[in-house]
Design a protein around this motif. Structure first.
Motif, PDB file in Angstrom:
ATOM      1  N   TRP A 151       0.821  -1.208   0.000  1.00  0.00           N
ATOM      2  CA  TRP A 151       0.000   0.000   0.000  1.00  0.00           C
ATOM      3  C   TRP A 151       0.853   1.255   0.000  1.00  0.00           C
ATOM      4  CZ3 TRP A 151      -4.615   1.541  -1.205  1.00  0.00           C
ATOM      5  CH2 TRP A 151      -5.040   2.821  -0.807  1.00  0.00           C
ATOM      6  N   GLU A 152       1.961   1.260   0.752  1.00  0.00           N
ATOM      7  CA  GLU A 152       2.847   2.424   0.766  1.00  0.00           C
ATOM      8  C   GLU A 152       3.483   2.644  -0.608  1.00  0.00           C
ATOM      9  OE1 GLU A 152       3.034   4.607   3.164  1.00  0.00           O
ATOM     10  OE2 GLU A 152       1.622   3.389   4.326  1.00  0.00           O
ATOM     11  N   ILE A 153       3.807   1.557  -1.297  1.00  0.00           N
ATOM     12  CA  ILE A 153       4.333   1.666  -2.663  1.00  0.00           C
ATOM     13  C   ILE A 153       3.261   2.265  -3.577  1.00  0.00           C
ATOM     14  CG2 ILE A 153       5.123   0.349  -4.678  1.00  0.00           C
ATOM     15  CD1 ILE A 153       6.393  -1.627  -2.691  1.00  0.00           C
ATOM     16  N   PHE A 154       2.016   1.833  -3.377  1.00  0.00           N
ATOM     17  CA  PHE A 154       0.907   2.379  -4.161  1.00  0.00           C
ATOM     18  C   PHE A 154       0.765   3.881  -3.925  1.00  0.00           C
ATOM     19  CE2 PHE A 154      -3.634   3.583  -4.120  1.00  0.00           C
ATOM     20  CZ  PHE A 154      -3.936   3.395  -5.463  1.00  0.00           C
ATOM     21  N   GLU A 155       0.815   4.304  -2.658  1.00  0.00           N
ATOM     22  CA  GLU A 155       0.725   5.730  -2.341  1.00  0.00           C
ATOM     23  C   GLU A 155       1.852   6.513  -3.003  1.00  0.00           C
ATOM     24  OE1 GLU A 155       0.624   6.308   1.863  1.00  0.00           O
ATOM     25  OE2 GLU A 155      -1.539   5.932   2.013  1.00  0.00           O
ATOM     26  N   PHE A 156       3.069   5.988  -2.924  1.00  0.00           N
ATOM     27  CA  PHE A 156       4.221   6.650  -3.540  1.00  0.00           C
ATOM     28  C   PHE A 156       4.023   6.769  -5.053  1.00  0.00           C
ATOM     29  CE2 PHE A 156       8.335   6.272  -5.713  1.00  0.00           C
ATOM     30  CZ  PHE A 156       8.989   7.392  -5.197  1.00  0.00           C
ATOM     31  N   GLY A 157       3.564   5.693  -5.681  1.00  0.00           N
ATOM     32  CA  GLY A 157       3.347   5.712  -7.121  1.00  0.00           C
ATOM     33  C   GLY A 157       2.282   6.719  -7.534  1.00  0.00           C
ATOM     34  N   MET A 158       1.189   6.794  -6.769  1.00  0.00           N
ATOM     35  CA  MET A 158       0.119   7.740  -7.097  1.00  0.00           C
ATOM     36  C   MET A 158       0.609   9.174  -6.959  1.00  0.00           C
ATOM     37  SD  MET A 158      -2.394   5.863  -8.022  1.00  0.00           S
ATOM     38  CE  MET A 158      -3.835   6.919  -8.008  1.00  0.00           C
ATOM     39  N   ASP A 159       1.426   9.434  -5.937  1.00  0.00           N
ATOM     40  CA  ASP A 159       1.980  10.778  -5.758  1.00  0.00           C
ATOM     41  C   ASP A 159       2.937  11.138  -6.882  1.00  0.00           C
ATOM     42  OD1 ASP A 159       0.532  10.894  -3.459  1.00  0.00           O
ATOM     43  OD2 ASP A 159       2.240  10.819  -2.080  1.00  0.00           O
ATOM     44  N   GLN A 160       3.779  10.179  -7.281  1.00  0.00           N
ATOM     45  CA  GLN A 160       4.796  10.444  -8.294  1.00  0.00           C
ATOM     46  C   GLN A 160       4.207  10.595  -9.690  1.00  0.00           C
ATOM     47  OE1 GLN A 160       8.267  10.866  -7.820  1.00  0.00           O
ATOM     48  NE2 GLN A 160       7.553  11.059  -5.708  1.00  0.00           N
ATOM     49  N   PHE A 161       3.260   9.747 -10.043  1.00  0.00           N
ATOM     50  CA  PHE A 161       2.773   9.714 -11.425  1.00  0.00           C
ATOM     51  C   PHE A 161       1.496  10.511 -11.658  1.00  0.00           C
ATOM     52  CE2 PHE A 161       5.170   5.670 -10.958  1.00  0.00           C
ATOM     53  CZ  PHE A 161       6.162   5.934 -11.900  1.00  0.00           C
ATOM     54  N   PHE A 162       0.726  10.743 -10.588  1.00  0.00           N
ATOM     55  CA  PHE A 162      -0.544  11.454 -10.774  1.00  0.00           C
ATOM     56  C   PHE A 162      -0.626  12.741  -9.950  1.00  0.00           C
ATOM     57  CE2 PHE A 162      -1.435   6.976 -11.703  1.00  0.00           C
ATOM     58  CZ  PHE A 162      -1.976   7.093 -12.980  1.00  0.00           C
ATOM     59  N   GLY A 163       0.472  13.101  -9.287  1.00  0.00           N
ATOM     60  CA  GLY A 163       0.514  14.360  -8.554  1.00  0.00           C
ATOM     61  C   GLY A 163      -0.417  14.430  -7.366  1.00  0.00           C
ATOM     62  N   MET A 164      -0.724  13.269  -6.766  1.00  0.00           N
ATOM     63  CA  MET A 164      -1.599  13.269  -5.601  1.00  0.00           C
ATOM     64  C   MET A 164      -0.804  13.545  -4.326  1.00  0.00           C
ATOM     65  SD  MET A 164      -4.205  10.138  -6.453  1.00  0.00           S
ATOM     66  CE  MET A 164      -5.218  10.577  -5.024  1.00  0.00           C
ATOM     67  N   ASN A 165      -1.499  13.504  -3.207  1.00  0.00           N
ATOM     68  CA  ASN A 165      -0.863  13.793  -1.922  1.00  0.00           C
ATOM     69  C   ASN A 165      -1.201  12.687  -0.926  1.00  0.00           C
ATOM     70  OD1 ASN A 165       0.564  15.271   0.049  1.00  0.00           O
ATOM     71  ND2 ASN A 165      -1.322  16.245   0.761  1.00  0.00           N
ATOM     72  N   MET A 166      -1.052  11.435  -1.355  1.00  0.00           N
ATOM     73  CA  MET A 166      -1.441  10.313  -0.513  1.00  0.00           C
ATOM     74  C   MET A 166      -0.459  10.067   0.628  1.00  0.00           C
ATOM     75  SD  MET A 166      -2.991   7.542  -3.240  1.00  0.00           S
ATOM     76  CE  MET A 166      -3.790   6.611  -1.914  1.00  0.00           C
ATOM     77  N   GLN A 167       0.809  10.475   0.451  1.00  0.00           N
ATOM     78  CA  GLN A 167       1.790  10.257   1.511  1.00  0.00           C
ATOM     79  C   GLN A 167       1.721  11.307   2.605  1.00  0.00           C
ATOM     80  OE1 GLN A 167       5.336   9.631  -1.220  1.00  0.00           O
ATOM     81  NE2 GLN A 167       5.669   7.971   0.229  1.00  0.00           N
ATOM     82  N   LYS A 168       0.969  12.366   2.380  1.00  0.00           N
ATOM     83  CA  LYS A 168       0.719  13.392   3.399  1.00  0.00           C
ATOM     84  C   LYS A 168       1.999  13.940   4.029  1.00  0.00           C
ATOM     85  CE  LYS A 168      -3.595  12.272   2.837  1.00  0.00           C
ATOM     86  NZ  LYS A 168      -3.377  11.105   1.993  1.00  0.00           N
ATOM     87  N   PRO A 169       2.827  14.678   3.251  1.00  0.00           N
ATOM     88  CA  PRO A 169       4.045  15.269   3.815  1.00  0.00           C
ATOM     89  C   PRO A 169       3.742  16.082   5.066  1.00  0.00           C
ATOM     90  CG  PRO A 169       4.008  15.545   1.445  1.00  0.00           C
ATOM     91  CD  PRO A 169       2.648  15.026   1.835  1.00  0.00           C
ATOM     92  N   MET A 170       4.591  15.909   6.103  1.00  0.00           N
ATOM     93  CA  MET A 170       4.396  16.610   7.360  1.00  0.00           C
ATOM     94  C   MET A 170       5.306  17.825   7.448  1.00  0.00           C
ATOM     95  SD  MET A 170       4.116  13.406  10.026  1.00  0.00           S
ATOM     96  CE  MET A 170       2.786  12.204   9.883  1.00  0.00           C
ATOM     97  N   LEU A 171       4.991  18.682   8.415  1.00  0.00           N
ATOM     98  CA  LEU A 171       5.790  19.881   8.638  1.00  0.00           C
ATOM     99  C   LEU A 171       7.230  19.488   8.922  1.00  0.00           C
ATOM    100  CD1 LEU A 171       5.710  22.982   8.920  1.00  0.00           C
ATOM    101  CD2 LEU A 171       5.324  22.649  11.382  1.00  0.00           C
TER     102      LEU A 171
END
Length: 227
Positions: A151-171
């Motif tokens: 699932w974490e790989i999926f989140e990373f892929g969605m962020d990288q290829f589709f410009g999403m924010n699934m990994q939720k970068p923190m402050l």
């Protein structure tokens, strides 16, 4: 007059039917609105939820496996909370604890699924296996970790290829690594709770709520198991 156990099963069936129908109506309306708004990714997620609702039909027709109502309802509610509320309705941004709660729950659920899979294999008359409680618990734990990692790989892929924010970068951590590590940690904690509980149940035959789920699956698929 129905026995208490039959009455419980009847109530569970009715609750399952009502919740599924309400979700189907909600998802059908949402699907149309998303199509009109041309929100393609959200449309895909809602389509996936609808597919999950109808998954027991696929299992029954293609694999001759009956999925108990409690299994199906738990999966549908979790996917609804994760994809629809989390992504489509943006609960991940609105509620800081939503992501942590879902990843912890995912660890619990994947631990349960891993425990059920290997337990069913161990008891199935189609497969000649005889695994000890320690291995069953270890498999459940590692299974949940593996699914969490995918699932974490999926989140990373969605962020990288589709410009999403699934990994939720923190402050202070724009890379999203901190979010990923916390996701893996809470997933592991949830998996450990289920795996350890299952181990204790198998060793001492103490109370374990998954026992009811296992019994329900066996009752609906008696041909798969040893007498």
């Amino acid at each position: 007059m129905q026995k208490p156990e039959q009455q419980d099963q009847s109530r569970e069936f009715n609750a399952h039917r009502i919740v599924i129908r309400v979700l189907l109506v909600l998802m059908a309306v949402e699907w149309i609105l998303l199509l009109l708004d041309q929100r393609w990714l959200s449309l895909f997620l809602v389509t996936f939820i609808i597919g999950t609702v109808f998954s027991p039909i696929l299992f029954r027709s293609r694999m001759q496996v009956e999925i108990p109502a409690e299994f199906h309802l738990t999966a549908v509610i979790f996917i609804f909370a994760s994809f629809y509320l989390g992504e489509v309705q943006d609960f991940y941004q609105r509620l800081w604890w939503w992501d942590i709660a879902l990843h912890t729950t995912a660890g619990l659920l994947m631990g349960i699924l891993g425990f059920l899979l290997v337990y069913i294999l161990n008891e199935s008359k189609r497969v000649e296996l005889n695994m000890n409680p320690g291995f069953i618990a270890f498999f459940a734990f590692t299974f949940a970790l593996a699914i969490g990692s995918v699932w974490e790989i999926f989140e990373f892929g969605m962020d990288q290829f589709f410009g999403m924010n699934m990994q939720k970068p923190m402050l202070g951590d724009p890379s999203g690594l901190t979010d990923t590590m916390w996701d893996i940690i809470v997933n592991a904690l949830g998996a450990f709770v289920i795996s350890f509980s299952g181990f204790i149940y198998l060793k001492r035959k103490e109370s374990f709520f998954v026992k009811k789920w296992i019994r329900s699956f066996i009752e609906k698929n008696p041909g798969m198991f040893k007498s």
